[in-house]
Scaffold this active site. Structure first.
Site, PDB file in Angstrom:
ATOM      1  N   LYS A  10       0.844  -1.201   0.000  1.00  0.00           N
ATOM      2  CA  LYS A  10       0.000   0.000   0.000  1.00  0.00           C
ATOM      3  C   LYS A  10       0.874   1.244   0.000  1.00  0.00           C
ATOM      4  O   LYS A  10       2.038   1.227   0.434  1.00  0.00           O
ATOM      5  CB  LYS A  10      -0.945   0.021   1.199  1.00  0.00           C
ATOM      6  CG  LYS A  10      -0.275   0.112   2.571  1.00  0.00           C
ATOM      7  CD  LYS A  10       0.105   1.531   3.016  1.00  0.00           C
ATOM      8  CE  LYS A  10       0.825   1.532   4.357  1.00  0.00           C
ATOM      9  NZ  LYS A  10       1.370   2.865   4.725  1.00  0.00           N
ATOM     10  N   ASP A 137      -2.811  -1.897  10.053  1.00  0.00           N
ATOM     11  CA  ASP A 137      -2.934  -1.864   8.598  1.00  0.00           C
ATOM     12  C   ASP A 137      -3.545  -3.144   8.014  1.00  0.00           C
ATOM     13  O   ASP A 137      -3.865  -3.189   6.830  1.00  0.00           O
ATOM     14  CB  ASP A 137      -1.560  -1.654   7.938  1.00  0.00           C
ATOM     15  CG  ASP A 137      -1.091  -0.204   8.038  1.00  0.00           C
ATOM     16  OD1 ASP A 137      -1.936   0.680   8.270  1.00  0.00           O
ATOM     17  OD2 ASP A 137       0.125   0.024   7.876  1.00  0.00           O
TER      18      ASP A 137
END
Length: 292
Positions: A10, A137
């Site tokens: 990401k 996350d």
């Protein structure tokens, strides 16, 4: 049964630190994007009764310090399913401690794989509830795509897909301590906010150029990451329409509307850093490659 999953890295299109919570964590407002740089995670049932973990990179721990290992433990604890034996292998492509959520992506892939193997009927939000116990996350890495992430990162809101573009990632060899980065924020007490409204308007309007102009990361105000200025200078000189640090760094990324210019940036960046990648936005966090 064996499941092979590509686990996407990401980047943070926007990262705004809102304050410190009573529990010691920090309240964040982030716009996160999955990219096509992936680890490949293979999860296979065995009859050993234990979790075995291997990784293509020797420096990565292969015990309970690894988020993928902890994800398997947490899955069995939370579902009540008995572990008859499991073999996990990570073919590591995402750099370690880079601000790209590589460890969280691996954990997310393990949860997705175990859900496929044992089929307990978990919904994505159920997997995310397990995932946040491993790392903030992990829920995003389970869901993937383009998302607002709030709280400590676990409160997710889907956004329109990011427009097509080419993304160049450059990670210096020197690492950055996330704990030290947050400690710097605590010393200062605050930092300049990011323009989240403008970023959301740009994404909802599908305007790549406005997205590039509104990239922002509060950590850039707090810590001096290695080679950041030099990397950004090369990205700009090669035609990046915007650049920013991801997470607490040290990886810096550039957005390009032209593949040829992006490839030129890659060549130049490789003269100063070893880990340089070219990738694109993707709509997934975990992509099953094979189930057999």
């Amino acid at each position: 049964m064996r499941v092979i999953i590509d686990a996407a890295a990401k980047i943070n299109l926007l990262l705004d630190i809102k304050g410190k919570l009573p529990n010691g964590y920090h309240s964040l407002y982030m716009v996160m994007q999955s990219v096509s740089l992936c680890d490949r995670v293979t999860v296979e049932q065995t009859d050993t009764g234990i979790i075995e973990l291997t990784c293509s990179r020797e420096a990565i721990p292969c015990d309970s310090r690894n988020t993928a290992y902890r994800a398997a433990e947490c899955f069995f604890e939370q579902t009540g399913i008995q572990n008859g034996g499991l073999r996990i292998h990570i073919d590591k492509k995402i750099p370690h401690e880079a601000g790209l959520a590589g460890g969280s992506a691996d954990a997310a892939a393990v949860l997705r794989a175990l859900d496929a193997i044992y089929a307990p009927g978990l919904r994505e939000r159920d997997l995310c509830r397990i995932g946040v116990k491993i790392g903030a996350d992990v829920p995003f890495c389970i869901a993937g795509g383009t998302m607002i992430a709030q709280g400590i990162g676990e409160v997710l809101t889907p956004l329109e897909d990011m427009p097509a573009c080419t993304i160049v990632l450059a990670k210096p060899a020197e690492g950055v301590s996330t704990a030290a980065a947050y400690a710097r924020y605590d010393e200062r007490g605050s930092c300049r906010g990011q323009d989240s409204k403008a970023m959301l308007a740009a994404i909802r309007g599908g305007d790549l150029y406005q997205i590039a102009q509104k990239l922002g990361n509060s950590f850039e105000q707090l810590i001096d990451t290695p080679r950041r200025v030099e990397i950004k200078s090369i990205l700009r000189s090669c035609g990046a329409i915007g650049s920013c640090m991801s997470g607490s760094g040290p990886t810096v990324f550039g957005l390009f509307d032209d593949e040829v210019r992006a490839e030129k940036a890659v060549r130049q960046l490789r003269t100063i850093v070893d880990d340089v990648f070219i990738c694109h936005p993707v709509k997934f966090g975990c992509n099953p490659v094979k189930i057999e």
